[in-house]
Design an enzyme around this catalytic site. Structure first.
Site, PDB file in Angstrom:
ATOM      1  N   ASN A   9       0.863  -1.182   0.000  1.00 15.74           N
ATOM      2  CA  ASN A   9       0.000   0.000   0.000  1.00 15.74           C
ATOM      3  C   ASN A   9       0.899   1.232   0.000  1.00 15.74           C
ATOM      4  O   ASN A   9       1.498   1.574   1.019  1.00 15.74           O
ATOM      5  CB  ASN A   9      -0.901  -0.019   1.242  1.00 15.74           C
ATOM      6  CG  ASN A   9      -1.769   1.222   1.349  1.00 15.74           C
ATOM      7  OD1 ASN A   9      -1.892   1.994   0.402  1.00 15.74           O
ATOM      8  ND2 ASN A   9      -2.375   1.416   2.513  1.00 15.74           N
ATOM      9  N   LYS A  11       0.080   4.255  -0.255  1.00 20.24           N
ATOM     10  CA  LYS A  11      -0.574   5.402   0.388  1.00 20.24           C
ATOM     11  C   LYS A  11      -0.386   6.657  -0.475  1.00 20.24           C
ATOM     12  O   LYS A  11      -0.420   6.570  -1.700  1.00 20.24           O
ATOM     13  CB  LYS A  11      -0.069   5.569   1.822  1.00 20.24           C
ATOM     14  CG  LYS A  11      -0.231   4.284   2.640  1.00 20.24           C
ATOM     15  CD  LYS A  11       0.044   4.462   4.103  1.00 20.24           C
ATOM     16  CE  LYS A  11      -0.135   3.129   4.830  1.00 20.24           C
ATOM     17  NZ  LYS A  11       0.015   3.272   6.294  1.00 20.24           N
ATOM     18  N   HIS A  96      -9.366   0.648   5.260  1.00 17.41           N
ATOM     19  CA  HIS A  96      -8.080   0.878   5.916  1.00 17.41           C
ATOM     20  C   HIS A  96      -8.267   1.814   7.107  1.00 17.41           C
ATOM     21  O   HIS A  96      -9.118   2.703   7.085  1.00 17.41           O
ATOM     22  CB  HIS A  96      -7.077   1.468   4.927  1.00 17.41           C
ATOM     23  CG  HIS A  96      -5.670   1.466   5.436  1.00 17.41           C
ATOM     24  ND1 HIS A  96      -5.199   2.428   6.296  1.00 17.41           N
ATOM     25  CD2 HIS A  96      -4.641   0.601   5.228  1.00 17.41           C
ATOM     26  CE1 HIS A  96      -3.932   2.166   6.584  1.00 17.41           C
ATOM     27  NE2 HIS A  96      -3.572   1.064   5.953  1.00 17.41           N
ATOM     28  N   GLU A  98      -6.724   4.304   8.141  1.00 16.74           N
ATOM     29  CA  GLU A  98      -6.616   5.736   7.856  1.00 16.74           C
ATOM     30  C   GLU A  98      -7.896   6.265   7.223  1.00 16.74           C
ATOM     31  O   GLU A  98      -8.257   7.429   7.421  1.00 16.74           O
ATOM     32  CB  GLU A  98      -5.394   5.977   6.959  1.00 16.74           C
ATOM     33  CG  GLU A  98      -4.090   5.767   7.713  1.00 16.74           C
ATOM     34  CD  GLU A  98      -2.936   5.288   6.857  1.00 16.74           C
ATOM     35  OE1 GLU A  98      -1.901   4.916   7.436  1.00 16.74           O
ATOM     36  OE2 GLU A  98      -3.077   5.266   5.613  1.00 16.74           O
ATOM     37  N   GLU A 168      -4.913  -5.285  10.614  1.00 14.74           N
ATOM     38  CA  GLU A 168      -3.933  -4.230  10.850  1.00 14.74           C
ATOM     39  C   GLU A 168      -4.208  -3.566  12.194  1.00 14.74           C
ATOM     40  O   GLU A 168      -5.068  -2.685  12.289  1.00 14.74           O
ATOM     41  CB  GLU A 168      -4.006  -3.177   9.741  1.00 14.74           C
ATOM     42  CG  GLU A 168      -3.588  -3.678   8.376  1.00 14.74           C
ATOM     43  CD  GLU A 168      -3.308  -2.522   7.429  1.00 14.74           C
ATOM     44  OE1 GLU A 168      -2.183  -2.435   6.938  1.00 14.74           O
ATOM     45  OE2 GLU A 168      -4.207  -1.703   7.211  1.00 14.74           O
ATOM     46  N   GLY A 174       2.664   2.331  10.916  1.00 17.74           N
ATOM     47  CA  GLY A 174       3.515   3.499  10.768  1.00 17.74           C
ATOM     48  C   GLY A 174       4.150   3.979  12.054  1.00 17.74           C
ATOM     49  O   GLY A 174       4.734   5.060  12.097  1.00 17.74           O
ATOM     50  N   SER A 214       3.736  -2.189  10.325  1.00 13.78           N
ATOM     51  CA  SER A 214       5.195  -2.106  10.465  1.00 13.78           C
ATOM     52  C   SER A 214       5.892  -3.405  10.082  1.00 13.78           C
ATOM     53  O   SER A 214       6.841  -3.842  10.741  1.00 13.78           O
ATOM     54  CB  SER A 214       5.572  -1.681  11.895  1.00 13.78           C
ATOM     55  OG  SER A 214       5.078  -0.382  12.176  1.00 13.78           O
TER      56      SER A 214
END
Length: 254
Positions: A9, A11, A96, A98, A168, A174, A214
């Site tokens: 991904n 992003k 996701h 985010e 996730e 991140g 990560s």
């Protein structure tokens, strides 16, 4: 035996030149190696067609990071499933963290997008995962159950074949923190149990469940070595061949 997938991904990263160079580098990396692992890259919308052309016939699939559930109309800034398929997309990432926690998407919206994608035959990587405070409150299972129930509402067992689940943990995305292999496998086992209870044991056994959070070359092999982990959804480490290549290679050890 579930076929592993390593998905990248990207992003909101890369530009046209660097993205194309990365895609060509990945195509070279997988050239001549066994095809026992599926590889997927998900660049930003503007570069999808260029990346599709750059990976060529390498076997690397290309996906989008989002889509909208309507086919067309006055939805400024949105991109439909048909548009993605028109330029050769094979997959789309939905739900996701985010999108959920930064952009405010709810399970209902994610479910509409999921059903729109699978109705057209576009594969879905459906993301689920808990916040740090939810894990510390011992609510991981409850959160995963809610997200699975919401995201897969009215999705038939037959259509599950078009979906991959990505676990996730939000606290590991991140941040440099990574769920231990045991924590990852425990969450994946929980998701598989949910699928067995709400669909069937065979559906649970067939579902591919990726781990994201990560993932990097130094921990990929151990994470992928867990029995319930079928691959990885990789963020930052997917932006260079030097990092993403070894993770792809680790997928071949499944």
């Amino acid at each position: 035996m579930r076929r592993p997938m390593i998905a990248g991904n990207w992003k909101m990263n890369t530009d046209l030149a660097s993205g194309t160079e990365l895609a060509k580098g990945l195509a070279s990396h997988v050239a001549g190696k066994d095809s026992s692992v599926d590889v997927l890259v998900c660049p930003p919308f503007p570069y999808l067609q260029a990346i599709k052309e750059a990976v060529g016939d390498s076997g690397i699939s290309v996906g989008a990071q989002n889509c909208y559930f309507e086919e067309s109309g006055a939805f400024t800034g949105e991109v439909s499933v048909d548009m993605l398929q028109d330029i050769g997309c094979d997959w789309v990432i939905l739900g996701h963290s985010e999108r959920r926690h930064v952009l405010g998407e709810c399970d209902g919206t994610i479910n509409k997008k999921t059903k729109a994608a699978i109705a057209k035959g576009l594969g879905v990587v459906l993301c689920v995962g808990e916040l740090l405070e939810e894990r510390e409150a011992d609510k991981t299972g409850e959160v995963l159950d809610t997200q699975m129930k919401g995201g897969l509402a009215d999705v038939s067992e037959a259509d599950l074949s078009k979906i991959i689940i990505a676990y996730e943990p939000v606290w590991a995305i991140g941040t440099g923190k990574t769920a231990s292999p045991e924590q990852a496998d425990e969450a994946h086992a929980h998701l598989r149990k949910w699928l067995s209870s709400n669909y069937s044991e065979s559906a649970a056994e067939a579902m591919r469940i990726l781990y994201g959070g990560s993932v990097k070359p130094s921990n990929a092999e151990e994470l992928l070595g867990q029995p319930y982990v079928d691959g990885s959804l990789v963020g930052g480490a997917s932006l260079t061949v030097d990092n993403f290549g070894p993770i792809i290679d680790a997928g071949r050890t499944k």
